[in-house]
Enzyme design. Structure first.
Site, PDB file in Angstrom:
ATOM      1  N   THR A   8     -12.204  12.603   2.899  1.00 51.72           N
ATOM      2  CA  THR A   8     -11.983  11.164   2.779  1.00 51.72           C
ATOM      3  C   THR A   8     -12.451  10.443   4.027  1.00 51.72           C
ATOM      4  O   THR A   8     -12.535  11.049   5.104  1.00 51.72           O
ATOM      5  CB  THR A   8     -10.473  10.857   2.565  1.00 51.72           C
ATOM      6  OG1 THR A   8     -10.316   9.456   2.268  1.00 51.72           O
ATOM      7  CG2 THR A   8      -9.644  11.181   3.785  1.00 51.72           C
ATOM      8  N   GLU A  40     -19.962   9.874  -5.037  1.00 51.69           N
ATOM      9  CA  GLU A  40     -19.720   8.813  -6.023  1.00 51.69           C
ATOM     10  C   GLU A  40     -18.552   9.235  -6.914  1.00 51.69           C
ATOM     11  O   GLU A  40     -18.580  10.323  -7.511  1.00 51.69           O
ATOM     12  CB  GLU A  40     -20.974   8.601  -6.873  1.00 51.69           C
ATOM     13  CG  GLU A  40     -20.947   7.261  -7.574  1.00 51.69           C
ATOM     14  CD  GLU A  40     -21.909   7.212  -8.759  1.00 51.69           C
ATOM     15  OE1 GLU A  40     -21.611   6.493  -9.716  1.00 51.69           O
ATOM     16  OE2 GLU A  40     -22.934   7.927  -8.695  1.00 51.69           O
ATOM     17  N   ASP A  69      -7.272  12.096  -4.529  1.00 52.35           N
ATOM     18  CA  ASP A  69      -7.623  10.908  -5.295  1.00 52.35           C
ATOM     19  C   ASP A  69      -6.325  10.292  -5.791  1.00 52.35           C
ATOM     20  O   ASP A  69      -5.483  10.977  -6.370  1.00 52.35           O
ATOM     21  CB  ASP A  69      -8.560  11.212  -6.460  1.00 52.35           C
ATOM     22  CG  ASP A  69      -9.308   9.950  -6.867  1.00 52.35           C
ATOM     23  OD1 ASP A  69     -10.154   9.489  -6.079  1.00 52.35           O
ATOM     24  OD2 ASP A  69      -9.026   9.393  -7.951  1.00 52.35           O
ATOM     25  N   PHE A 152      -0.318   1.155   3.781  1.00 54.08           N
ATOM     26  CA  PHE A 152      -1.643   0.593   3.498  1.00 54.08           C
ATOM     27  C   PHE A 152      -1.719   0.259   2.011  1.00 54.08           C
ATOM     28  O   PHE A 152      -0.737   0.407   1.285  1.00 54.08           O
ATOM     29  CB  PHE A 152      -2.745   1.590   3.906  1.00 54.08           C
ATOM     30  CG  PHE A 152      -2.811   2.830   3.026  1.00 54.08           C
ATOM     31  CD1 PHE A 152      -1.870   3.842   3.150  1.00 54.08           C
ATOM     32  CD2 PHE A 152      -3.803   2.972   2.061  1.00 54.08           C
ATOM     33  CE1 PHE A 152      -1.932   4.981   2.343  1.00 54.08           C
ATOM     34  CE2 PHE A 152      -3.876   4.115   1.259  1.00 54.08           C
ATOM     35  CZ  PHE A 152      -2.929   5.113   1.400  1.00 54.08           C
ATOM     36  N   GLY A 153      -2.903  -0.152   1.581  1.00 53.85           N
ATOM     37  CA  GLY A 153      -3.148  -0.373   0.154  1.00 53.85           C
ATOM     38  C   GLY A 153      -2.114  -1.299  -0.474  1.00 53.85           C
ATOM     39  O   GLY A 153      -1.877  -2.413  -0.007  1.00 53.85           O
ATOM     40  N   TYR A 154      -1.485  -0.816  -1.530  1.00 50.52           N
ATOM     41  CA  TYR A 154      -0.536  -1.625  -2.300  1.00 50.52           C
ATOM     42  C   TYR A 154       0.907  -1.423  -1.839  1.00 50.52           C
ATOM     43  O   TYR A 154       1.838  -1.843  -2.528  1.00 50.52           O
ATOM     44  CB  TYR A 154      -0.668  -1.272  -3.789  1.00 50.52           C
ATOM     45  CG  TYR A 154      -2.056  -1.501  -4.342  1.00 50.52           C
ATOM     46  CD1 TYR A 154      -2.436  -2.754  -4.827  1.00 50.52           C
ATOM     47  CD2 TYR A 154      -3.006  -0.474  -4.366  1.00 50.52           C
ATOM     48  CE1 TYR A 154      -3.724  -2.971  -5.319  1.00 50.52           C
ATOM     49  CE2 TYR A 154      -4.282  -0.678  -4.859  1.00 50.52           C
ATOM     50  CZ  TYR A 154      -4.636  -1.929  -5.335  1.00 50.52           C
ATOM     51  OH  TYR A 154      -5.906  -2.146  -5.818  1.00 50.52           O
ATOM     52  N   HIS A 180       3.949   9.963  -3.854  1.00 56.17           N
ATOM     53  CA  HIS A 180       3.002  10.724  -4.686  1.00 56.17           C
ATOM     54  C   HIS A 180       2.214  11.713  -3.824  1.00 56.17           C
ATOM     55  O   HIS A 180       2.012  12.851  -4.185  1.00 56.17           O
ATOM     56  CB  HIS A 180       2.074   9.746  -5.396  1.00 56.17           C
ATOM     57  CG  HIS A 180       1.458   8.715  -4.494  1.00 56.17           C
ATOM     58  ND1 HIS A 180       2.201   7.963  -3.598  1.00 56.17           N
ATOM     59  CD2 HIS A 180       0.157   8.337  -4.293  1.00 56.17           C
ATOM     60  CE1 HIS A 180       1.390   7.163  -2.923  1.00 56.17           C
ATOM     61  NE2 HIS A 180       0.153   7.378  -3.314  1.00 56.17           N
ATOM     62  N   ARG A 181       1.795  11.254  -2.630  1.00 56.28           N
ATOM     63  CA  ARG A 181       0.993  12.115  -1.742  1.00 56.28           C
ATOM     64  C   ARG A 181       1.856  13.252  -1.181  1.00 56.28           C
ATOM     65  O   ARG A 181       1.410  14.399  -1.120  1.00 56.28           O
ATOM     66  CB  ARG A 181       0.411  11.240  -0.616  1.00 56.28           C
ATOM     67  CG  ARG A 181      -0.536  11.944   0.329  1.00 56.28           C
ATOM     68  CD  ARG A 181      -1.401  10.963   1.102  1.00 56.28           C
ATOM     69  NE  ARG A 181      -2.266  10.218   0.209  1.00 56.28           N
ATOM     70  CZ  ARG A 181      -2.063   8.938  -0.123  1.00 56.28           C
ATOM     71  NH1 ARG A 181      -1.082   8.255   0.416  1.00 56.28           N
ATOM     72  NH2 ARG A 181      -2.850   8.339  -0.992  1.00 56.28           N
TER      73      ARG A 181
HETATM   74  P1  IMP Z   1      -9.268   6.653  -3.670  1.00 58.33           P
HETATM   75  O1  IMP Z   1      -9.767   6.678  -2.270  1.00 58.33           O
HETATM   76  O2  IMP Z   1     -10.354   6.464  -4.694  1.00 58.33           O
HETATM   77  O3  IMP Z   1      -8.367   7.810  -3.957  1.00 58.33           O
HETATM   78  O4  IMP Z   1      -8.375   5.331  -3.832  1.00 58.33           O
HETATM   79  C1  IMP Z   1      -7.148   5.254  -3.205  1.00 58.33           C
HETATM   80  C2  IMP Z   1      -6.644   3.824  -3.291  1.00 58.33           C
HETATM   81  O5  IMP Z   1      -5.405   3.814  -4.020  1.00 58.33           O
HETATM   82  C3  IMP Z   1      -6.308   3.273  -1.917  1.00 58.33           C
HETATM   83  O6  IMP Z   1      -7.408   2.622  -1.346  1.00 58.33           O
HETATM   84  C4  IMP Z   1      -5.165   2.312  -2.239  1.00 58.33           C
HETATM   85  O7  IMP Z   1      -5.686   1.103  -2.731  1.00 58.33           O
HETATM   86  C5  IMP Z   1      -4.441   3.023  -3.368  1.00 58.33           C
HETATM   87  N1  IMP Z   1      -3.409   3.941  -2.836  1.00 58.33           N
HETATM   88  C6  IMP Z   1      -3.405   5.299  -2.897  1.00 58.33           C
HETATM   89  N2  IMP Z   1      -2.329   5.796  -2.284  1.00 58.33           N
HETATM   90  C7  IMP Z   1      -1.638   4.748  -1.809  1.00 58.33           C
HETATM   91  C8  IMP Z   1      -0.453   4.647  -1.051  1.00 58.33           C
HETATM   92  O8  IMP Z   1       0.191   5.630  -0.653  1.00 58.33           O
HETATM   93  N3  IMP Z   1      -0.057   3.399  -0.756  1.00 58.33           N
HETATM   94  C9  IMP Z   1      -0.734   2.281  -1.147  1.00 58.33           C
HETATM   95  N4  IMP Z   1      -1.872   2.314  -1.836  1.00 58.33           N
HETATM   96  C10 IMP Z   1      -2.328   3.554  -2.161  1.00 58.33           C
END
Ligand code: IMP
Length: 194
Positions: A8, A40, A69, A152-154, A180-181
């Site tokens: 990643t 991709e 993922d 981060f993220g959501y 989840h992780r």
């Molecule tokens: P990937 O890199 O295609 O697996 O996309 C992962 C995306 O899912 C991240 O960029 C976030 O937008 C969201 N995501 C995955 N895990 C988390 C988390 O633990 N917290 C918040 N957002 C998450």
């Protein structure tokens, strides 16, 4: 010391995985490997994309490779953003843009809380060979007002079931213990021990 390459460029994923693995592990990711291929994510499943990332990277680098993922699955949006979580608002979208779009889409539905879950699929690979696939899930709900600055993220929009705080408000150790992780990684570690 065991070494693990995370397939990643998302430093947040690497940080969480590193925190959870602790001091017995030397964890790195693609940010320190300038010649790593860009994979991709063409599958429409978490499993498929995790396998694509793990296999591609393990063909190029020696050692154990772990791909993650993951994404947010919202019931009222038919499972969106799902596998498109990272690029929900566009190919190079920021977390802020993705959250903004999510909240806007949810406002159109009416209501203030929406059933959702985070999913994570981790795939281990070595030398171009799949070793295993491991999933983790955290049920909860999405709200319309951001709360908290952790993660981060959501994270600032997601309240895990059984808690009053968002992932953005909970301390990282608490998020990791129920995320989840964290759940997927526990299965990875069990597999590596067996
Ligand atoms: P990937 O890199 O295609 O697996 O996309 C992962 C995306 O899912 C991240 O960029 C976030 O937008 C969201 N995501 C995955 N895990 C988390 C988390 O633990 N917290 C918040 N957002 C998450």
């Amino acid at each position: 010391m065991q070494t693990l390459l995370i397939a990643t460029r998302n430093e947040h994923k690497t940080r969480e995985i590193g925190q959870m693995l602790g001091s017995g592990w030397e964890v790195s990711d693609l940010n320190s490997l300038s010649h790593a291929p860009v994979v991709e994510e063409s599958s429409d499943t978490f499993e498929g994309n995790a396998a694509l990332k793990a296999l591609t990277i393990s063909r190029v680098f020696t050692g154990l490779v772990l791909a993650d993922d993951s994404g947010l699955v919202v019931d009222v949006l038919g499972g969106a953003p799902g596998v498109h979580s990272a690029r929900f608002a566009g190919e190079r979208a920021t977390d802020i843009e993705n959250r903004f779009l999510l909240v806007n889409n949810l406002k159109e539905k009416g209501g203030s809380e929406f059933g959702a879950r985070f999913r994570c699929v981790m795939v281990l690979a070595s030398k171009g060979e799949l070793l295993g696939s491991f999933d983790g899930m955290t049920e909860g709900k999405v709200i319309l007002e951001e709360r908290g600055y952790e993660g981060f993220g959501y994270d600032s929009l997601f309240i895990p079931a059984g808690y009053a705080e968002t992932f953005g408000e909970l301390q990282p150790e608490i998020k990791n213990s129920l995320s989840h992780r964290g759940r997927a990684l526990a299965k990875v570690l069990e597999f590596l021990r067996s």
